[in-house]
Scaffold this active site. Structure first.
Site: not given
Ligand code: KE4
Length: 447
Positions: A159, A254, A282
Protein backbone atom coordinates in the site's frame (compact mmCIF):
# COMPACT_ATOMS: atom_id res chain seq x y z
CA UNK A 1 -3.21 -1.36 35.00
CA UNK A 2 -0.67 1.26 34.10
CA UNK A 3 1.16 3.30 36.76
CA UNK A 4 -1.06 6.30 36.22
CA UNK A 5 -4.29 4.65 35.14
CA UNK A 6 -7.51 6.41 36.16
CA UNK A 7 -8.01 3.93 39.01
CA UNK A 8 -10.88 5.96 40.39
CA UNK A 9 -12.90 5.59 37.19
CA UNK A 10 -14.23 2.05 37.22
CA UNK A 11 -15.08 1.15 33.61
CA UNK A 12 -18.82 0.97 32.89
CA UNK A 13 -20.33 -2.48 32.42
CA UNK A 14 -19.56 -4.03 29.05
CA UNK A 15 -23.12 -3.67 27.76
CA UNK A 16 -23.08 0.04 28.65
CA UNK A 17 -19.80 0.37 26.80
CA UNK A 18 -21.22 -1.38 23.76
CA UNK A 19 -24.33 0.80 23.82
CA UNK A 20 -22.32 3.99 24.19
CA UNK A 21 -19.97 2.99 21.36
CA UNK A 22 -22.85 1.99 19.10
CA UNK A 23 -24.47 5.36 19.76
CA UNK A 24 -21.21 7.17 19.03
CA UNK A 25 -20.71 5.20 15.83
CA UNK A 26 -24.27 5.97 14.72
CA UNK A 27 -23.74 9.65 15.41
CA UNK A 28 -20.39 9.63 13.61
CA UNK A 29 -21.81 7.65 10.70
CA UNK A 30 -24.53 10.26 10.18
CA UNK A 31 -21.95 12.86 9.24
CA UNK A 32 -18.75 10.95 8.30
CA UNK A 33 -18.48 8.01 5.86
CA UNK A 34 -18.30 4.87 8.03
CA UNK A 35 -18.02 7.15 11.05
CA UNK A 36 -14.26 7.45 10.67
CA UNK A 37 -11.58 9.58 9.06
CA UNK A 38 -9.73 6.56 7.64
CA UNK A 39 -11.36 3.23 6.67
CA UNK A 40 -9.29 0.75 8.68
CA UNK A 41 -10.37 2.46 11.94
CA UNK A 42 -13.98 1.36 11.43
CA UNK A 43 -13.30 -2.25 12.51
CA UNK A 44 -14.72 -3.59 9.21
CA UNK A 45 -11.77 -6.01 9.20
CA UNK A 46 -12.67 -7.51 12.57
CA UNK A 47 -16.35 -6.72 13.08
CA UNK A 48 -17.96 -4.93 15.98
CA UNK A 49 -17.74 -1.26 16.84
CA UNK A 50 -14.45 0.61 17.21
CA UNK A 51 -13.16 1.94 20.51
CA UNK A 52 -13.59 5.70 20.49
CA UNK A 53 -10.45 7.06 22.10
CA UNK A 54 -10.38 9.92 24.58
CA UNK A 55 -6.67 10.06 25.33
CA UNK A 56 -3.40 8.20 25.57
CA UNK A 57 -0.18 8.00 27.55
CA UNK A 58 2.94 5.91 27.08
CA UNK A 59 1.92 2.52 25.69
CA UNK A 60 -1.77 3.04 26.45
CA UNK A 61 -4.89 4.25 24.74
CA UNK A 62 -7.72 5.46 26.97
CA UNK A 63 -11.20 4.81 25.62
CA UNK A 64 -14.18 7.11 25.99
CA UNK A 65 -15.37 4.52 28.49
CA UNK A 66 -12.31 5.17 30.64
CA UNK A 67 -10.81 1.75 29.92
CA UNK A 68 -7.09 1.49 29.16
CA UNK A 69 -5.67 -0.58 26.33
CA UNK A 70 -2.09 -1.55 25.59
CA UNK A 71 -1.75 0.07 22.17
CA UNK A 72 -0.25 -1.91 19.26
CA UNK A 73 -1.75 0.41 16.65
CA UNK A 74 0.60 3.27 17.61
CA UNK A 75 -1.25 5.34 15.02
CA UNK A 76 0.00 2.83 12.37
CA UNK A 77 3.63 3.79 12.92
CA UNK A 78 4.28 7.40 14.00
CA UNK A 79 4.64 6.54 17.70
CA UNK A 80 8.01 4.97 18.49
CA UNK A 81 8.46 6.41 22.01
CA UNK A 82 4.85 5.90 23.03
CA UNK A 83 2.18 8.55 23.30
CA UNK A 84 3.19 12.07 24.37
CA UNK A 85 6.97 11.71 24.75
CA UNK A 86 7.86 14.81 26.81
CA UNK A 87 10.60 15.98 24.43
CA UNK A 88 8.26 15.89 21.44
CA UNK A 89 5.45 17.64 23.29
CA UNK A 90 7.86 20.32 24.52
CA UNK A 91 9.16 20.87 20.97
CA UNK A 92 5.62 21.32 19.66
CA UNK A 93 4.77 23.75 22.47
CA UNK A 94 7.90 25.75 21.77
CA UNK A 95 7.12 25.94 18.04
CA UNK A 96 3.53 26.89 18.84
CA UNK A 97 4.80 29.99 20.63
CA UNK A 98 5.98 31.29 17.25
CA UNK A 99 3.07 30.25 15.02
CA UNK A 100 1.03 27.34 13.65
CA UNK A 101 2.12 27.93 10.06
CA UNK A 102 4.06 30.54 8.12
CA UNK A 103 3.92 29.56 4.45
CA UNK A 104 7.52 30.72 4.27
CA UNK A 105 10.89 28.92 4.50
CA UNK A 106 12.32 28.19 7.94
CA UNK A 107 15.67 27.08 9.31
CA UNK A 108 13.94 24.20 11.08
CA UNK A 109 12.98 22.67 7.72
CA UNK A 110 16.61 22.82 6.61
CA UNK A 111 17.70 21.09 9.81
CA UNK A 112 15.12 18.30 9.43
CA UNK A 113 16.05 17.79 5.79
CA UNK A 114 19.73 17.65 6.78
CA UNK A 115 18.96 15.05 9.48
CA UNK A 116 17.08 12.91 6.95
CA UNK A 117 19.77 13.24 4.29
CA UNK A 118 22.47 12.30 6.79
CA UNK A 119 20.55 9.17 7.85
CA UNK A 120 19.69 8.07 4.28
CA UNK A 121 22.80 8.24 2.02
CA UNK A 122 20.58 7.66 -1.03
CA UNK A 123 18.78 10.92 -0.26
CA UNK A 124 20.99 13.83 -1.31
CA UNK A 125 17.90 16.03 -1.23
CA UNK A 126 14.49 15.94 0.44
CA UNK A 127 11.08 17.51 -0.16
CA UNK A 128 8.76 17.69 2.84
CA UNK A 129 5.06 16.98 2.26
CA UNK A 130 2.02 16.27 4.47
CA UNK A 131 1.27 12.58 3.99
CA UNK A 132 2.71 9.35 2.71
CA UNK A 133 0.21 9.51 -0.15
CA UNK A 134 1.64 12.84 -1.25
CA UNK A 135 5.16 11.47 -0.97
CA UNK A 136 4.58 8.39 -3.11
CA UNK A 137 2.39 10.27 -5.60
CA UNK A 138 5.18 12.82 -6.07
CA UNK A 139 7.91 10.21 -6.29
CA UNK A 140 6.02 8.46 -9.10
CA UNK A 141 5.54 11.76 -10.95
CA UNK A 142 9.26 12.42 -10.67
CA UNK A 143 10.17 8.92 -11.86
CA UNK A 144 7.92 9.35 -14.88
CA UNK A 145 9.38 12.77 -15.65
CA UNK A 146 12.97 11.63 -15.19
CA UNK A 147 12.61 8.59 -17.48
CA UNK A 148 10.01 9.90 -19.93
CA UNK A 149 8.10 6.65 -19.34
CA UNK A 150 4.59 6.12 -17.92
CA UNK A 151 4.33 2.56 -16.62
CA UNK A 152 5.42 1.37 -13.21
CA UNK A 153 5.35 -1.83 -11.19
CA UNK A 154 3.85 -2.22 -7.74
CA UNK A 155 3.23 -5.36 -5.73
CA UNK A 156 -0.08 -6.90 -4.69
CA UNK A 157 -0.65 -6.25 -1.01
CA UNK A 158 1.70 -3.28 -0.83
CA UNK A 159 0.00 0.00 0.00
CA UNK A 160 1.44 3.32 -1.07
CA UNK A 161 -1.43 5.60 -0.10
CA UNK A 162 -4.61 6.36 -2.01
CA UNK A 163 -3.39 8.18 -5.14
CA UNK A 164 -5.37 6.81 -8.09
CA UNK A 165 -2.47 5.03 -9.77
CA UNK A 166 -1.75 3.00 -6.65
CA UNK A 167 -5.27 1.77 -5.92
CA UNK A 168 -4.79 -1.50 -7.73
CA UNK A 169 -4.24 -4.63 -5.63
CA UNK A 170 -3.50 -2.29 -2.72
CA UNK A 171 -2.95 -3.52 0.81
CA UNK A 172 -3.85 -2.03 4.19
CA UNK A 173 -7.39 -0.70 4.37
CA UNK A 174 -8.01 -1.46 0.70
CA UNK A 175 -7.30 -5.15 1.23
CA UNK A 176 -9.22 -5.12 4.50
CA UNK A 177 -12.42 -3.81 2.97
CA UNK A 178 -12.07 -6.06 -0.05
CA UNK A 179 -12.00 -3.35 -2.68
CA UNK A 180 -8.33 -3.43 -3.71
CA UNK A 181 -9.23 -1.67 -6.93
CA UNK A 182 -11.41 1.27 -5.96
CA UNK A 183 -14.35 2.63 -7.94
CA UNK A 184 -13.70 6.13 -9.19
CA UNK A 185 -10.25 5.25 -10.50
CA UNK A 186 -10.34 5.61 -14.29
CA UNK A 187 -9.15 2.56 -16.23
CA UNK A 188 -6.84 4.87 -18.17
CA UNK A 189 -5.07 5.82 -14.95
CA UNK A 190 -4.33 2.27 -13.88
CA UNK A 191 -3.54 1.06 -17.38
CA UNK A 192 0.05 2.02 -16.59
CA UNK A 193 0.06 0.26 -13.22
CA UNK A 194 1.65 -3.17 -13.55
CA UNK A 195 1.19 -5.68 -10.74
CA UNK A 196 3.42 -8.50 -9.54
CA UNK A 197 3.27 -10.63 -6.43
CA UNK A 198 5.58 -9.60 -3.61
CA UNK A 199 8.80 -11.64 -3.64
CA UNK A 200 8.14 -12.82 -7.22
CA UNK A 201 11.27 -11.62 -8.98
CA UNK A 202 10.55 -13.79 -12.03
CA UNK A 203 7.30 -11.91 -12.60
CA UNK A 204 9.17 -8.61 -12.50
CA UNK A 205 11.78 -9.96 -14.89
CA UNK A 206 9.00 -10.95 -17.31
CA UNK A 207 7.37 -7.52 -17.10
CA UNK A 208 10.68 -5.86 -17.90
CA UNK A 209 11.34 -8.30 -20.74
CA UNK A 210 7.94 -7.50 -22.24
CA UNK A 211 7.62 -3.78 -21.48
CA UNK A 212 10.97 -2.63 -20.11
CA UNK A 213 11.27 0.37 -22.40
CA UNK A 214 8.03 1.85 -21.05
CA UNK A 215 8.55 1.20 -17.33
CA UNK A 216 9.50 4.30 -15.35
CA UNK A 217 10.04 2.54 -12.07
CA UNK A 218 9.33 -0.10 -9.48
CA UNK A 219 7.87 0.98 -6.14
CA UNK A 220 8.14 -1.45 -3.26
CA UNK A 221 7.77 -1.58 0.49
CA UNK A 222 11.23 -3.03 1.27
CA UNK A 223 9.58 -4.75 4.21
CA UNK A 224 5.88 -5.09 3.40
CA UNK A 225 3.77 -3.77 6.27
CA UNK A 226 0.36 -3.41 4.66
CA UNK A 227 -0.58 -7.05 4.34
CA UNK A 228 0.55 -7.68 7.87
CA UNK A 229 4.35 -7.83 7.97
CA UNK A 230 5.77 -9.83 5.05
CA UNK A 231 9.57 -9.75 4.82
CA UNK A 232 11.49 -9.62 1.53
CA UNK A 233 12.82 -13.02 0.46
CA UNK A 234 16.61 -13.25 0.14
CA UNK A 235 17.65 -11.70 -3.17
CA UNK A 236 14.29 -10.04 -3.87
CA UNK A 237 15.34 -6.45 -3.22
CA UNK A 238 18.80 -6.84 -4.76
CA UNK A 239 17.10 -8.41 -7.77
CA UNK A 240 14.83 -5.39 -8.13
CA UNK A 241 17.88 -3.13 -7.88
CA UNK A 242 19.63 -5.02 -10.67
CA UNK A 243 16.58 -5.19 -12.96
CA UNK A 244 15.71 -1.49 -12.63
CA UNK A 245 19.34 -0.48 -13.25
CA UNK A 246 19.54 -2.81 -16.27
CA UNK A 247 16.41 -1.33 -17.86
CA UNK A 248 16.92 2.34 -16.99
CA UNK A 249 14.00 2.40 -14.55
CA UNK A 250 14.04 3.92 -11.06
CA UNK A 251 13.81 1.87 -7.87
CA UNK A 252 11.54 3.58 -5.33
CA UNK A 253 11.66 2.35 -1.74
CA UNK A 254 8.45 3.27 0.02
CA UNK A 255 9.79 3.57 3.57
CA UNK A 256 6.86 5.56 4.94
CA UNK A 257 6.45 2.78 7.52
CA UNK A 258 10.01 1.40 7.80
CA UNK A 259 11.96 4.66 7.62
CA UNK A 260 13.62 5.38 10.99
CA UNK A 261 11.45 2.52 12.37
CA UNK A 262 13.50 -0.57 11.53
CA UNK A 263 16.83 1.28 11.57
CA UNK A 264 18.12 4.84 11.67
CA UNK A 265 18.62 4.54 7.92
CA UNK A 266 15.53 2.44 7.26
CA UNK A 267 15.32 -0.89 5.47
CA UNK A 268 17.71 0.31 2.75
CA UNK A 269 20.44 0.52 5.38
CA UNK A 270 19.51 -2.83 6.90
CA UNK A 271 19.69 -4.51 3.49
CA UNK A 272 22.46 -2.29 2.08
CA UNK A 273 20.55 -1.43 -1.08
CA UNK A 274 20.52 2.08 -2.54
CA UNK A 275 17.20 2.99 -4.18
CA UNK A 276 16.91 5.91 -6.57
CA UNK A 277 14.05 7.51 -4.63
CA UNK A 278 12.80 7.02 -1.09
CA UNK A 279 9.53 8.01 0.54
CA UNK A 280 9.24 8.58 4.28
CA UNK A 281 6.47 9.45 6.76
CA UNK A 282 5.00 8.44 10.12
CA UNK A 283 8.05 8.50 12.48
CA UNK A 284 9.52 11.64 10.87
CA UNK A 285 6.48 13.67 11.85
CA UNK A 286 6.54 12.72 15.54
CA UNK A 287 2.79 12.18 15.38
CA UNK A 288 1.95 15.26 13.31
CA UNK A 289 1.20 15.29 9.57
CA UNK A 290 4.59 15.18 7.86
CA UNK A 291 6.11 12.98 5.18
CA UNK A 292 8.89 13.34 2.65
CA UNK A 293 10.41 12.05 -0.55
CA UNK A 294 13.97 12.33 -1.73
CA UNK A 295 16.81 10.95 -3.74
CA UNK A 296 19.83 11.81 -5.81
CA UNK A 297 20.52 15.46 -6.52
CA UNK A 298 20.06 15.19 -10.27
CA UNK A 299 16.61 13.70 -9.73
CA UNK A 300 15.39 16.00 -6.96
CA UNK A 301 16.56 19.15 -8.75
CA UNK A 302 13.88 18.39 -11.33
CA UNK A 303 11.22 19.27 -8.71
CA UNK A 304 9.73 22.78 -8.81
CA UNK A 305 10.91 25.43 -8.43
CA UNK A 306 14.39 24.01 -9.12
CA UNK A 307 13.01 22.11 -12.10
CA UNK A 308 9.85 21.60 -14.14
CA UNK A 309 8.17 18.79 -12.17
CA UNK A 310 5.43 20.48 -10.20
CA UNK A 311 4.56 19.60 -6.62
CA UNK A 312 3.41 21.92 -3.85
CA UNK A 313 1.60 22.06 -0.50
CA UNK A 314 0.12 24.80 1.68
CA UNK A 315 1.21 23.17 4.91
CA UNK A 316 4.28 21.34 3.64
CA UNK A 317 7.12 21.74 6.15
CA UNK A 318 4.65 22.86 8.79
CA UNK A 319 6.59 24.31 11.76
CA UNK A 320 4.75 22.24 14.42
CA UNK A 321 5.18 18.99 12.49
CA UNK A 322 8.81 19.77 11.70
CA UNK A 323 9.48 20.51 15.38
CA UNK A 324 7.83 17.25 16.44
CA UNK A 325 9.75 15.29 13.80
CA UNK A 326 13.10 16.82 14.70
CA UNK A 327 12.53 16.08 18.38
CA UNK A 328 11.56 12.47 17.68
CA UNK A 329 14.55 11.88 15.39
CA UNK A 330 16.83 13.45 17.99
CA UNK A 331 15.50 10.97 20.54
CA UNK A 332 16.20 8.13 18.10
CA UNK A 333 19.76 9.38 17.57
CA UNK A 334 20.42 9.80 21.31
CA UNK A 335 22.83 7.57 23.26
CA UNK A 336 24.23 6.06 20.09
CA UNK A 337 20.71 5.18 18.91
CA UNK A 338 20.03 3.07 21.98
CA UNK A 339 16.28 3.10 21.32
CA UNK A 340 16.70 0.53 18.53
CA UNK A 341 18.24 -1.93 20.96
CA UNK A 342 15.33 -1.45 23.33
CA UNK A 343 12.80 -1.96 20.52
CA UNK A 344 14.60 -5.06 19.27
CA UNK A 345 14.62 -6.62 22.75
CA UNK A 346 10.92 -5.90 23.30
CA UNK A 347 10.00 -7.16 19.85
CA UNK A 348 11.93 -10.37 20.34
CA UNK A 349 10.34 -10.94 23.74
CA UNK A 350 6.83 -10.42 22.40
CA UNK A 351 7.46 -12.65 19.39
CA UNK A 352 8.88 -15.47 21.56
CA UNK A 353 5.93 -15.26 23.95
CA UNK A 354 3.34 -15.33 21.17
CA UNK A 355 5.02 -18.28 19.48
CA UNK A 356 5.39 -20.20 22.77
CA UNK A 357 1.70 -19.71 23.50
CA UNK A 358 0.66 -20.95 20.05
CA UNK A 359 2.93 -23.97 20.42
CA UNK A 360 1.54 -24.72 23.89
CA UNK A 361 -2.01 -24.71 22.58
CA UNK A 362 -1.32 -26.34 19.22
CA UNK A 363 -2.56 -23.32 17.27
CA UNK A 364 -0.90 -22.70 13.84
CA UNK A 365 0.67 -19.25 14.09
CA UNK A 366 3.33 -17.40 12.14
CA UNK A 367 4.81 -14.30 13.73
CA UNK A 368 6.95 -12.20 11.39
CA UNK A 369 9.07 -9.39 12.76
CA UNK A 370 11.56 -6.68 11.97
CA UNK A 371 12.54 -4.87 15.16
CA UNK A 372 9.39 -3.27 16.58
CA UNK A 373 7.14 -4.23 13.63
CA UNK A 374 5.33 -7.56 13.93
CA UNK A 375 2.95 -9.58 11.77
CA UNK A 376 0.50 -12.04 13.35
CA UNK A 377 -0.89 -14.73 11.05
CA UNK A 378 -2.96 -17.76 12.06
CA UNK A 379 -1.37 -20.12 9.58
CA UNK A 380 1.70 -22.33 9.47
CA UNK A 381 3.31 -19.98 6.90
CA UNK A 382 5.68 -19.08 5.42
CA UNK A 383 4.49 -15.57 4.58
CA UNK A 384 5.74 -14.54 1.14
CA UNK A 385 2.90 -12.71 -0.59
CA UNK A 386 -0.66 -11.49 -0.12
CA UNK A 387 -2.12 -14.88 -1.08
CA UNK A 388 -0.48 -16.33 2.05
CA UNK A 389 -2.23 -13.69 4.17
CA UNK A 390 -5.53 -14.24 2.36
CA UNK A 391 -5.17 -17.94 3.15
CA UNK A 392 -4.61 -17.44 6.88
CA UNK A 393 -7.42 -18.08 9.37
CA UNK A 394 -8.99 -14.65 9.42
CA UNK A 395 -11.99 -15.72 11.49
CA UNK A 396 -9.59 -16.84 14.19
CA UNK A 397 -7.79 -13.50 13.93
CA UNK A 398 -11.11 -11.72 14.53
CA UNK A 399 -11.97 -13.86 17.56
CA UNK A 400 -8.53 -13.41 19.08
CA UNK A 401 -8.61 -9.69 18.29
CA UNK A 402 -11.81 -9.23 20.27
CA UNK A 403 -10.66 -11.41 23.16
CA UNK A 404 -7.50 -9.31 23.38
CA UNK A 405 -9.55 -6.12 23.20
CA UNK A 406 -11.80 -7.33 26.03
CA UNK A 407 -8.59 -8.01 27.98
CA UNK A 408 -7.29 -4.47 27.44
CA UNK A 409 -4.98 -5.13 24.48
CA UNK A 410 -5.70 -3.24 21.26
CA UNK A 411 -4.23 -4.72 18.07
CA UNK A 412 -4.66 -2.93 14.76
CA UNK A 413 -8.21 -3.94 13.67
CA UNK A 414 -7.15 -5.93 10.60
CA UNK A 415 -5.13 -9.03 9.67
CA UNK A 416 -3.59 -6.82 6.97
CA UNK A 417 -1.97 -4.41 9.40
CA UNK A 418 1.32 -4.49 11.28
CA UNK A 419 1.61 -4.37 15.07
CA UNK A 420 3.92 -1.66 16.36
CA UNK A 421 5.87 -1.52 19.61
CA UNK A 422 7.34 1.57 21.21
CA UNK A 423 9.98 2.09 23.88
CA UNK A 424 7.06 2.65 26.28
CA UNK A 425 6.00 -1.01 25.93
CA UNK A 426 7.78 -2.36 29.02
CA UNK A 427 7.66 -5.68 30.85
CA UNK A 428 4.29 -4.88 32.45
CA UNK A 429 2.68 -4.26 29.07
CA UNK A 430 4.26 -7.27 27.36
CA UNK A 431 3.45 -9.59 30.27
CA UNK A 432 -0.16 -8.45 30.30
CA UNK A 433 -0.37 -8.85 26.51
CA UNK A 434 1.02 -12.37 26.60
CA UNK A 435 -1.25 -13.37 29.50
CA UNK A 436 -4.36 -12.24 27.62
CA UNK A 437 -3.09 -13.76 24.37
CA UNK A 438 -2.49 -17.11 26.08
CA UNK A 439 -5.98 -17.13 27.51
CA UNK A 440 -7.33 -16.27 24.06
CA UNK A 441 -5.53 -19.20 22.48
CA UNK A 442 -6.63 -21.52 25.28
CA UNK A 443 -10.19 -20.58 24.43
CA UNK A 444 -9.49 -21.26 20.76
CA UNK A 445 -7.96 -24.64 21.53
CA UNK A 446 -10.90 -25.70 23.66
CA UNK A 447 -13.55 -24.40 21.26
P1 KE4 B 1 -0.66 8.23 4.44
O1 KE4 B 1 -1.17 8.93 3.20
O2 KE4 B 1 -1.72 7.40 5.11
O3 KE4 B 1 0.05 9.19 5.40
O4 KE4 B 1 0.50 7.22 3.98
C1 KE4 B 1 0.22 6.27 2.99
C2 KE4 B 1 1.22 5.13 3.08
C3 KE4 B 1 2.23 5.05 2.15
N1 KE4 B 1 3.15 4.07 2.20
C4 KE4 B 1 3.12 3.13 3.18
C5 KE4 B 1 4.16 2.05 3.21
C6 KE4 B 1 2.11 3.18 4.18
O5 KE4 B 1 2.09 2.24 5.15
C7 KE4 B 1 1.14 4.20 4.13
C8 KE4 B 1 0.01 4.29 5.14
N2 KE4 B 1 -0.12 3.18 6.01
C9 KE4 B 1 -1.46 2.90 6.51
C10 KE4 B 1 -1.30 1.77 7.52
N3 KE4 B 1 -1.28 0.52 6.93
C11 KE4 B 1 -2.14 4.08 7.08
C12 KE4 B 1 -3.32 3.78 7.96
C13 KE4 B 1 -4.60 4.31 7.37
O6 KE4 B 1 -4.77 4.28 6.12
O7 KE4 B 1 -5.44 4.76 8.19
Amino acid sequence: MSPDSPASESPPAAQDREADTAALLARAGAVMPGGVSSPVRAFRGVGGAPVFVRGAHGAYLVGEDGREYVDYICSYGPHIFGHRPPEVIAAIEQALAATTTFGAPTIAEIELAEMIASAFPAMDMVRLVNSGTEATMSALRLARAATGRDRFIKFAGCYHGHADAYLVAAGSGAATIGVPSSPGVPAAVVADTLIADYNDLDAVERLFAEQGSSIAGVIVEPIAGNMGLVPPAPGFLSGLRALTAEHGALLIFDEVMTGFRVDWGGAQTLFDIEPDLTTLGKVIGGGLPLAAYGGRRELMNQIAPAGPVYQAGTLSGNPLAVAAGRAQLALLAADDRAAYGTLEASGAKLQAGLEASASRHGIPLTVTRQGSMLGLFFTAGPMRAQADVDGSDQERFKRVFHRLLAGGVHLPPSAYETLFLTTAHGDAELTHTLDVFDRSLAAEASA
